[in-house]
Scaffold this motif. Structure first.
Motif, short mmCIF file in Angstrom:
data_model
loop_
_atom_site.label_atom_id
_atom_site.label_comp_id
_atom_site.label_asym_id
_atom_site.label_seq_id
_atom_site.Cartn_x
_atom_site.Cartn_y
_atom_site.Cartn_z
N ALA A 133 1.32 -1.50 0.03
CA ALA A 133 0.29 0.02 0.12
C ALA A 133 1.28 1.27 -0.18
N GLN A 134 1.96 1.22 0.67
CA GLN A 134 2.75 2.48 0.62
C GLN A 134 3.70 2.39 -1.05
N ALA A 135 3.95 1.48 -0.88
CA ALA A 135 4.93 1.74 -2.30
C ALA A 135 3.56 1.79 -3.92
N GLY A 136 2.08 1.47 -3.73
CA GLY A 136 1.68 1.94 -4.51
C GLY A 136 1.21 1.21 -5.53
N VAL A 137 1.55 -0.47 -4.46
CA VAL A 137 1.30 -1.66 -5.84
C VAL A 137 0.32 -2.41 -4.56
N LYS A 138 0.36 -4.34 -5.23
CA LYS A 138 -0.73 -4.46 -4.42
C LYS A 138 -0.04 -6.28 -3.94
N ALA A 139 -0.76 -6.61 -3.44
CA ALA A 139 0.28 -7.37 -2.47
C ALA A 139 -1.08 -8.51 -2.80
N PHE A 140 0.36 -9.41 -2.59
CA PHE A 140 -0.64 -11.08 -3.17
C PHE A 140 -0.22 -12.01 -2.00
N PHE A 141 -0.71 -12.47 -1.26
CA PHE A 141 -0.28 -13.25 0.18
C PHE A 141 -1.22 -14.68 -0.50
N GLU A 142 -0.79 -15.62 -0.18
CA GLU A 142 -1.19 -17.00 0.35
C GLU A 142 -0.21 -18.06 1.48
N ASP A 143 -0.88 -18.06 1.97
CA ASP A 143 -0.37 -19.26 3.01
C ASP A 143 0.53 -20.47 2.39
N TYR A 144 1.47 -21.29 2.34
CA TYR A 144 2.46 -21.80 1.59
C TYR A 144 2.58 -22.87 2.98
N ARG A 145 2.12 -23.01 4.51
CA ARG A 145 2.99 -23.82 5.15
C ARG A 145 2.41 -25.49 4.64
N PRO A 146 1.03 -26.05 3.92
CA PRO A 146 0.82 -26.77 3.87
C PRO A 146 1.71 -27.56 2.46
N TYR A 147 2.57 -26.86 1.80
CA TYR A 147 3.64 -27.32 1.31
C TYR A 147 4.88 -27.26 1.38
N TYR A 148 5.50 -27.35 2.96
CA TYR A 148 6.69 -26.84 3.45
C TYR A 148 7.15 -29.04 3.48
#
Length: 400
Positions: free
Chosen positions: A132-147
């Protein structure tokens, strides 16, 4: 979407990149980790991920090594692991977000969420704030099941894997934890020696007084019996017995690799647990019946345990209905069985099964359930989680 994906290391990048590329997402990695200590460790991480991305044709951007930036941000929070990790995430994400905004990337993400040892919620908060501070989007995904899969693949590829988080503070903490485990192991060895002496004394007393099975009774508190699988799966406990000293230590299963040496033989049991428990009703009386499949003598003919045994004599017939679901109702009979003969010294029966309207395998799966042990009384999750991670061939009536 042009995604600039912050990469903490090579092993943690394997599964996120695989999943994102499978969705057709344009991914470029950003190796921005001024937290790594010392410089040689930073270079080793970079070399590992650079070699892998080159072999896979994945673009990667290497950020300068600026440990003084990290010290400035993290030092005020050194005593509080959660807050220092937050500051560390913030620093790296802000650098990546600023680069993304000035180089035509519209979205940022991170591979940090692969690790079950990180603060996943804080990662998401700081990623979104930096975007948000840089004016771009954030793509978050919880990858823990793939650890677990990332761990397996990284070892298969021979990737370098460090034994601490990366920063100087985590290195100190990891060393302290190893020393604590070492001390605990020494204490356990001493305790084992004392137990051996006690056992020798008990054996001597048994020789004089005679053995009784009640001497081996013990109490197992119900609160110590796990009612659901550990998550991630390799975070379950590992009991380690030193054959030479008799010492017993408690570790975490993911560390089993530390006990395997060149030339050792590792046996993986690929047996899957069958839906071997069948709950039906006796034809004619409607009485409740439970049959547990033990061994298939020939196609459709099984050695079984039955309840109630006194009502299921040779000639008795049983029907089983399909497990209720969106495509079937509970009145649909899919399997019939007939008790053929007594088959053992512990009440076993030889039972012939006949499917109704489908194959025998489909009928057994439709009517059967995975036979959880009687001490697991509260689990209502996915039965697949009861299988071992190695499970392939369906032959077992209980988890090996």
């Amino acid at each position: 979407m042009r995604l600039l994906l912050h990469a903490c290391c090579g092993p943690c990048s394997l599964e996120p990149v695989r999943l994102l590329k499978a969705r057709g997402i344009d991914v470029t990695l950003a190796y921005c980790n001024p937290n790594i200590h010392p410089r040689d460790e930073f270079a080793r991480h970079w070399s590992t991920i650079e070699d892998w991305t080159a072999s896979e044709g994945i673009p990667i951007i290497g950020f300068p090594y600026t440990p003084t930036d990290w010290v400035k941000e993290v030092a005020p929070h050194a005593a509080n692991r959660q807050e220092r990790c937050r500051a560390c995430y913030r620093l790296r994400f802000q650098k990546v977000a600023a680069f993304a905004a000035s180089h035509g990337f519209d979205t940022i993400g991170t591979t940090l969420s692969v690790s079950p040892y990180q603060f996943t919620d804080i990662i998401r908060e700081e990623l979104e704030a930096a975007a948000a501070q840089a004016g771009v989007k954030a793509f978050f995904e919880d990858y823990r099941p793939y650890y677990p899969e990332a761990t397996r693949r990284s070892r298969q590829l021979g990737m370098y894997r460090q034994n601490y988080c990366g920063c100087a503070l985590s290195q100190i903490e990891a060393e302290q934890e190893r020393e604590a485990r070492k001390a605990a192991k020494q204490e356990a060895q001493q305790a084992a020696t004392e137990r051996d002496l006690e056992m020798e004394q008990r054996v001597a007393s048994y020789a004089q007084a005679g053995l009784s099975t009640s001497d081996f009774d013990y109490q197992l508190p119900s609160e110590l019996i796990a009612q659901s699988p550990a998550f991630p799966r390799d975070s379950c406990r590992l009991l380690v017995l030193d054959k030479r000293s008799g010492a017993v230590t408690h570790e975490v299963f993911r560390d089993v690799i530390d006990h395997i040496n060149p030339g050792d033989l590792l046996v993986a049991n690929e047996t899957r647990v069958m839906p071997a428990r069948l709950n039906g009703f006796k034809t004619g009386t409607g009485g409740a019946v439970e049959i547990l499949l033990l061994k298939e003598r020939e196609r459709g003919l099984w050695e079984c345990l039955v309840k109630p045994g006194r009502r299921l004599r040779p000639g008795a017939q049983v029907e089983f209905k399909i497990t209720p679901g969106p495509l079937a109702h509970s009145d649909q009979v899919v399997l019939r069985a007939q008790i053929k003969e007594m088959a053992g010294t512990h009440g076993e029966r030889l039972v012939a099964f006949e499917p109704v309207g489908m194959s025998l395998d489909d009928a057994l799966h439709a009517a059967g359930k995975v036979p959880l042990p009687p001490y697991i009384t509260q689990y209502t999750g996915d039965p697949e989680m009861y299988q071992t991670v190695f499970a392939r061939k369906e032959h077992s009536a209980a988890a090996p």
